[in-house]
Scaffold this active site. Structure first.
Site, PDB file in Angstrom:
ATOM      1  N   GLU A 272       0.823  -1.208   0.000  1.00 45.01           N
ATOM      2  CA  GLU A 272       0.000   0.000   0.000  1.00 45.01           C
ATOM      3  C   GLU A 272       0.859   1.262   0.000  1.00 45.01           C
ATOM      4  OE1 GLU A 272      -2.008  -2.881   2.992  1.00 45.01           O
ATOM      5  OE2 GLU A 272      -0.040  -2.599   2.047  1.00 45.01           O
TER       6      GLU A 272
ATOM      7  N   SER B 157      12.122 -48.541  -7.214  1.00 46.58           N
ATOM      8  CA  SER B 157      11.060 -47.567  -7.416  1.00 46.58           C
ATOM      9  C   SER B 157      11.394 -46.520  -8.471  1.00 46.58           C
ATOM     10  CB  SER B 157      10.753 -46.844  -6.092  1.00 46.58           C
ATOM     11  OG  SER B 157      11.896 -46.152  -5.631  1.00 46.58           O
TER      12      SER B 157
END
Length: 349
Positions: free
Chosen positions: A55, A171
């Site tokens: 702001e 994996s």
């Protein structure tokens, strides 16, 4: 007063501006100021700790009194405390704005309350505009502020029948190259990446974020949880960052320590025991499941015990996204009851 179309467009722009700021201890925030006729007169964003908030950054581009009667559209509730910079709520009051529209409430005990201060000064305040979109930018910061721990993403790859590895333990790789590239991009967006000692011993991962053969500019800090000894020759010792080692099984202790080190986004990548522990402890804010169209069978499930004894106690999820990555499918989800996320207490309960 309802949110106007000009204010909606301004919020979309403010969210775009927010991501220009650096990720860090402070939230990424964007702001757009509109004239009384709905025209954009200033823009700003937070550029990092110690700099002007969004702001105030936007106000710095305006002549004195140019913001009188204007509307400030901000992605986060204007702050209400004095730190390295002054309170944004007071800056908006002093600037003479007429109306403030923001997306997300500030959950901070000291920084929150800006909306009440604005209303007390006679300024119109509208909250919640495009909150979901704004949350995608600072969800990790919100978790850290609200719960005092990192925002946790738990990831695993699995076969279509829910296995993380073949019966012999292999994996690499269940998923294809597109899915693996997506994982590396998400690693690069995280502050730290955690695995268990079982994954270190079985896969010897580097735990880096790679773009092909090159490292991404930002690398997550490697974290290993578990009591088993890590070999001195382990690949993760070659990581650009020093290893953080936790031999405790108490994840609350780990979360407190990571939060104290400024880690806001933790990427939990392996293996099934660690992933299951985070889910069982209700510490998973986001779940990424990469599903490959293969069948493995056997005993090596992607998840183990997560504290579900009956269907009535199932951990139900809300699916946020489904992404096709080559032959693989990524499902992104979060717990159905987000309010059940666990706060880290001093006692570790």
């Amino acid at each position: 007063m309802a949110v106007t179309e000009a204010e909606r467009r301004a919020m979309t722009r403010a969210i775009e501006l927010a991501v220009r700021g650096p990720r860090g201890a402070n939230p990424q925030v964007g702001a757009v100021f509109l004239s009384p006729t709905g025209d954009v007169i200033a823009e700003g964003w937070h550029r990092g700790a110690g700099t002007a908030h969004a702001e105030v950054d936007a106000l710095s581009h305006l002549d004195p009194d140019a913001a009188r009667g204007a509307t400030a559209v901000v992605t986060l509730e204007p702050c209400n405390h004095t730190g390295r910079t002054g309170p944004c709520a007071l800056a908006l009051i002093d600037a003479g704005v007429r109306r403030v529209v923001y997306a997300l409430d500030d959950p901070g005990a000291t920084s929150g309350g800006g909306a009440d201060r604005l209303r007390a000064a006679g300024i119109e305040v509208e909250a919640g505009e495009q909150a979901d979109a704004a949350r995608t930018v600072i969800g990790d910061w919100l978790t850290a502020q609200r719960l005092g721990r990192p925002h946790v993403t738990v990831k695993w790859a699995q076969s279509l029948d829910g296995r993380a590895a073949a019966d012999d333990g292999s994996s690499q790789w269940i998923t294809g190259p597109q899915a693996r590239a997506d994982v590396h991009r998400r690693r690069a967006a995280s502050d730290a990446i955690a695995v268990g000692t079982g994954t270190v011993l079985a896969d010897d991962p580097l735990l880096t974020a790679r773009d092909g053969d090159a490292l991404f500019p930002h690398q997550p800090i490697p974290v290993v949880i578990g009591s088993r000894e890590i070999p001195e020759t382990a690949a993760l010792h070659r990581h650009p960052h020093a290893l953080l080692r936790f031999e405790t099984r108490d994840l609350q202790t780990v979360m407190r320590e990571l939060h104290a080190r400024g880690i806001q986004r933790l990427f939990v990548e392996g293996g099934p025991t660690l992933a299951s522990a985070f889910i069982a402890a209700e510490l998973a804010d986001e779940i990424l499941t990469y599903i490959a169209p293969v069948l493995l069978g056997g005993r090596r499930l992607a998840l183990t015990e997560i504290g579900v004894g009956s269907i009535a106690h199932a951990r139900r999820l809300i699916v946020d996204e489904r992404v096709q990555l080559g032959a693989d499918l990524l499902v992104v989800a979060h717990p159905e009851d987000a309010s059940a996320a666990t706060e880290v207490t001093e006692e570790g309960s």
